[in-house]
Design a protein around this motif. Structure first.
Motif, PDB file in Angstrom:
ATOM      1  N   GLU A  78       4.650 -10.285  15.512  1.00  0.00           N
ATOM      2  CA  GLU A  78       4.052  -9.692  14.314  1.00  0.00           C
ATOM      3  C   GLU A  78       5.026  -8.685  13.720  1.00  0.00           C
ATOM      4  O   GLU A  78       5.837  -8.101  14.440  1.00  0.00           O
ATOM      5  N   ILE A  79       4.926  -8.450  12.421  1.00  0.00           N
ATOM      6  CA  ILE A  79       5.802  -7.446  11.821  1.00  0.00           C
ATOM      7  C   ILE A  79       5.242  -6.034  11.982  1.00  0.00           C
ATOM      8  O   ILE A  79       5.962  -5.060  11.773  1.00  0.00           O
ATOM      9  N   VAL A  80       3.972  -5.931  12.333  1.00  0.00           N
ATOM     10  CA  VAL A  80       3.406  -4.659  12.781  1.00  0.00           C
ATOM     11  C   VAL A  80       2.404  -5.020  13.865  1.00  0.00           C
ATOM     12  O   VAL A  80       1.540  -5.871  13.655  1.00  0.00           O
ATOM     13  N   HIS A  81       2.534  -4.417  15.031  1.00  0.00           N
ATOM     14  CA  HIS A  81       1.758  -4.846  16.189  1.00  0.00           C
ATOM     15  C   HIS A  81       0.290  -4.471  16.028  1.00  0.00           C
ATOM     16  O   HIS A  81      -0.078  -3.307  16.076  1.00  0.00           O
ATOM     17  N   SER A  82      -0.555  -5.490  15.824  1.00  0.00           N
ATOM     18  CA  SER A  82      -1.979  -5.244  15.629  1.00  0.00           C
ATOM     19  C   SER A  82      -2.838  -6.035  16.602  1.00  0.00           C
ATOM     20  O   SER A  82      -4.019  -5.745  16.779  1.00  0.00           O
ATOM     21  N   GLY A  83      -2.257  -7.062  17.220  1.00  0.00           N
ATOM     22  CA  GLY A  83      -3.032  -7.959  18.059  1.00  0.00           C
ATOM     23  C   GLY A  83      -3.786  -8.992  17.241  1.00  0.00           C
ATOM     24  O   GLY A  83      -4.495  -9.833  17.782  1.00  0.00           O
ATOM     25  N   LEU A  84      -3.619  -8.945  15.903  1.00  0.00           N
ATOM     26  CA  LEU A  84      -4.316  -9.871  15.000  1.00  0.00           C
ATOM     27  C   LEU A  84      -3.304 -10.919  14.529  1.00  0.00           C
ATOM     28  O   LEU A  84      -2.862 -10.913  13.389  1.00  0.00           O
ATOM     29  N   ARG A  85      -2.935 -11.797  15.427  1.00  0.00           N
ATOM     30  CA  ARG A  85      -1.834 -12.719  15.154  1.00  0.00           C
ATOM     31  C   ARG A  85      -2.249 -14.027  14.505  1.00  0.00           C
ATOM     32  O   ARG A  85      -1.421 -14.736  13.949  1.00  0.00           O
ATOM     33  N   ASP A  86      -3.522 -14.389  14.601  1.00  0.00           N
ATOM     34  CA  ASP A  86      -3.964 -15.684  14.111  1.00  0.00           C
ATOM     35  C   ASP A  86      -4.114 -15.650  12.590  1.00  0.00           C
ATOM     36  O   ASP A  86      -5.011 -14.991  12.058  1.00  0.00           O
ATOM     37  N   PRO A  87      -3.249 -16.353  11.850  1.00  0.00           N
ATOM     38  CA  PRO A  87      -3.329 -16.331  10.385  1.00  0.00           C
ATOM     39  C   PRO A  87      -4.613 -16.946   9.852  1.00  0.00           C
ATOM     40  O   PRO A  87      -4.968 -16.756   8.690  1.00  0.00           O
ATOM     41  N   ASN A  88      -5.317 -17.701  10.704  1.00  0.00           N
ATOM     42  CA  ASN A  88      -6.594 -18.257  10.285  1.00  0.00           C
ATOM     43  C   ASN A  88      -7.700 -17.202  10.311  1.00  0.00           C
ATOM     44  O   ASN A  88      -8.784 -17.407   9.769  1.00  0.00           O
ATOM     45  N   VAL A  89      -7.408 -16.074  10.985  1.00  0.00           N
ATOM     46  CA  VAL A  89      -8.379 -14.980  11.081  1.00  0.00           C
ATOM     47  C   VAL A  89      -8.015 -13.860  10.113  1.00  0.00           C
ATOM     48  O   VAL A  89      -8.825 -13.412   9.312  1.00  0.00           O
ATOM     49  N   ILE A  90      -6.764 -13.388  10.194  1.00  0.00           N
ATOM     50  CA  ILE A  90      -6.281 -12.327   9.314  1.00  0.00           C
ATOM     51  C   ILE A  90      -5.008 -12.795   8.626  1.00  0.00           C
ATOM     52  O   ILE A  90      -3.991 -13.034   9.283  1.00  0.00           O
ATOM     53  N   ASP A  91      -5.047 -12.939   7.317  1.00  0.00           N
ATOM     54  CA  ASP A  91      -3.876 -13.326   6.547  1.00  0.00           C
ATOM     55  C   ASP A  91      -3.854 -12.493   5.270  1.00  0.00           C
ATOM     56  O   ASP A  91      -4.620 -12.752   4.335  1.00  0.00           O
ATOM     57  N   PRO A  92      -2.993 -11.471   5.211  1.00  0.00           N
ATOM     58  CA  PRO A  92      -2.945 -10.592   4.037  1.00  0.00           C
ATOM     59  C   PRO A  92      -2.641 -11.316   2.725  1.00  0.00           C
ATOM     60  O   PRO A  92      -2.893 -10.769   1.646  1.00  0.00           O
ATOM     61  N   ASN A  93      -2.099 -12.522   2.813  1.00  0.00           N
ATOM     62  CA  ASN A  93      -1.837 -13.277   1.585  1.00  0.00           C
ATOM     63  C   ASN A  93      -3.103 -13.934   1.042  1.00  0.00           C
ATOM     64  O   ASN A  93      -3.131 -14.399  -0.102  1.00  0.00           O
ATOM     65  N   LYS A  94      -4.164 -13.980   1.859  1.00  0.00           N
ATOM     66  CA  LYS A  94      -5.412 -14.607   1.432  1.00  0.00           C
ATOM     67  C   LYS A  94      -6.519 -13.591   1.190  1.00  0.00           C
ATOM     68  O   LYS A  94      -7.319 -13.745   0.275  1.00  0.00           O
ATOM     69  N   GLU A  95      -6.592 -12.568   2.039  1.00  0.00           N
ATOM     70  CA  GLU A  95      -7.664 -11.585   1.900  1.00  0.00           C
ATOM     71  C   GLU A  95      -7.175 -10.217   2.353  1.00  0.00           C
ATOM     72  O   GLU A  95      -6.624 -10.074   3.432  1.00  0.00           O
ATOM     73  N   THR A  96      -7.382  -9.240   1.507  1.00  0.00           N
ATOM     74  CA  THR A  96      -7.023  -7.863   1.847  1.00  0.00           C
ATOM     75  C   THR A  96      -7.773  -6.934   0.890  1.00  0.00           C
ATOM     76  O   THR A  96      -8.419  -7.391  -0.052  1.00  0.00           O
ATOM     77  N   GLY A  97      -7.697  -5.639   1.152  1.00  0.00           N
ATOM     78  CA  GLY A  97      -8.368  -4.695   0.274  1.00  0.00           C
ATOM     79  C   GLY A  97      -7.733  -4.666  -1.116  1.00  0.00           C
ATOM     80  O   GLY A  97      -6.599  -5.099  -1.304  1.00  0.00           O
ATOM     81  N   LYS A  98      -8.483  -4.141  -2.079  1.00  0.00           N
ATOM     82  CA  LYS A  98      -7.945  -4.022  -3.441  1.00  0.00           C
ATOM     83  C   LYS A  98      -6.802  -3.004  -3.437  1.00  0.00           C
ATOM     84  O   LYS A  98      -6.965  -1.884  -2.970  1.00  0.00           O
ATOM     85  N   HIS A  99      -5.672  -3.399  -3.972  1.00  0.00           N
ATOM     86  CA  HIS A  99      -4.515  -2.512  -4.013  1.00  0.00           C
ATOM     87  C   HIS A  99      -4.686  -1.466  -5.115  1.00  0.00           C
ATOM     88  O   HIS A  99      -4.957  -1.812  -6.271  1.00  0.00           O
ATOM     89  N   LEU A 100      -4.526  -0.199  -4.730  1.00  0.00           N
ATOM     90  CA  LEU A 100      -4.593   0.897  -5.689  1.00  0.00           C
ATOM     91  C   LEU A 100      -3.205   1.502  -5.864  1.00  0.00           C
ATOM     92  O   LEU A 100      -2.555   1.888  -4.889  1.00  0.00           O
ATOM     93  N   GLU A 101      -2.750   1.586  -7.090  1.00  0.00           N
ATOM     94  CA  GLU A 101      -1.505   2.296  -7.350  1.00  0.00           C
ATOM     95  C   GLU A 101      -1.751   3.792  -7.134  1.00  0.00           C
ATOM     96  O   GLU A 101      -2.899   4.264  -7.208  1.00  0.00           O
ATOM     97  N   PRO A 102      -0.711   4.565  -6.821  1.00  0.00           N
ATOM     98  CA  PRO A 102      -0.875   5.989  -6.506  1.00  0.00           C
ATOM     99  C   PRO A 102      -1.728   6.773  -7.501  1.00  0.00           C
ATOM    100  O   PRO A 102      -2.587   7.563  -7.100  1.00  0.00           O
ATOM    101  N   ALA A 103      -1.534   6.563  -8.789  1.00  0.00           N
ATOM    102  CA  ALA A 103      -2.303   7.315  -9.798  1.00  0.00           C
ATOM    103  C   ALA A 103      -3.795   6.984  -9.709  1.00  0.00           C
ATOM    104  O   ALA A 103      -4.649   7.870  -9.847  1.00  0.00           O
TER     105      ALA A 103
END
Length: 310
Positions: free
Chosen positions: A94-119
């Protein structure tokens, strides 16, 4: 004028034969004269590299030219000297060790929180129905954190999934996650969504980008970084210090690694205690025969141990 730059970045994007890519990428980085630390996995890249402005610009151009990494967002710091001694590029699961390696479970390219710009993040943090969630480790948020942030008692990010149940009371709130550069929030926010949190956001670019684009307002203390700078200033609007000396309790913004390499604990420690304890977290660590020489910085370059003949 500062002659060097340090780049912080990540990109979740599939890499075929990632182990071979890591070896070839190391050669490329060395050809540019860069130093730093890069992690390569099938899920993408995570790196901090440092070098001359020319070398850093060439590196960013090369990454952006690769269609897999065109969305990479670089955080650029001008520095007086390179932030590393050597260049490492390693293949990991993993590029950051989370233990969440299965892309069928966690895939940031498919589902993630809404990105907020700093402002936009800054506009939301004082709203009553908002919870600001720090997804970093203890030693990081002990050094600095957003005002009123919820922090978790975790030693490593891989402990985050075990804390989901503790956060259940915030399911009806807007949850704003943040970390150093944004990479941990990609998986943390996705995991929250999968556990029934409906309104989840993440600070795009993390604390570092927030400091550059929003002045760091309401970030208290300093931000821990994973290079020989150890900690950097973020807030130029209403700065304060929130960390205290591990040894005596006095307010201090300074963080070190314990000089005992078998401990290597990340602690905040004032200069007086650092001198008295020779950069160690405790008296017992001072007696370790492998204790490293404390030069006042608390940063130590890893030196390979000799291989003993059998």
């Amino acid at each position: 004028m500062k002659k060097f730059q340090t780049l912080l970045y990540y990109c979740y994007s599939p890499i075929a034969d990632a182990e071979l890519f890591a070896a070839e990428h190391l050669t490329f980085c060395k050809s540019l004269g860069l130093v730093g630390r890069i992690i390569v996995a099938e899920e993408g890249l995570n790196g901090t590299v440092s070098g001359t402005q020319k070398a850093c610009e060439a590196y960013m151009a090369a990454i952006k030219a690769d269609e897999r990494f065109t969305k990479t967002d670089f955080k650029v710091d001008d520095v007086a000297e390179p932030s590393f001694i050597k260049m490492h590029c390693r293949y990991k699961s993993e590029i950051v060790h989370s233990g969440l390696r299965d892309p069928n479970v966690i895939d940031p390219n498919k589902e993630t929180g809404k990105h907020l710009e700093p402002a936009d993040f800054q506009k939301m943090i004082d709203q009553e129905d908002v919870v600001i969630l720090d997804v970093r480790s203890n030693y990081e948020h002990n050094l600095g954190r957003f005002k009123n942030a919820v922090t978790l008692d975790i030693e490593n990010f891989r402990d985050f999934p075990n804390k989901i149940n503790e956060l259940a009371k915030y399911k009806n709130k807007k949850v704003l996650t943040y970390c150093t550069g944004g990479i941990k929030c990609e998986k943390a926010s996705a995991l929250l969504l999968q556990h029934g949190f409906e309104d989840v956001y993440q600070l795009h670019g993390g604390i570092i980008k927030y400091g550059k684009e929003a002045g760091g307002k309401d970030f208290e203390g300093k931000c821990y970084v994973f290079d020989n700078r150890i900690a950097v200033d973020v807030n130029s609007v209403n700065p304060t210090i929130v960390s205290t000396c591990y040894s005596c309790g006095k307010v201090t913004p300074k963080m070190i690694n314990c000089a005992n390499p078998e401990c290597n604990e990340h602690i905040t420690q004032c200069d007086d205690c650092g001198d008295e304890l020779l950069g160690c977290c405790s008296a017992p660590c001072m007696t370790n025969p492998r204790r490293r020489t404390y030069d006042g910085t608390g940063y130590y370059v890893k030196v390979p141990q000799p291989i003993l003949a059998k």
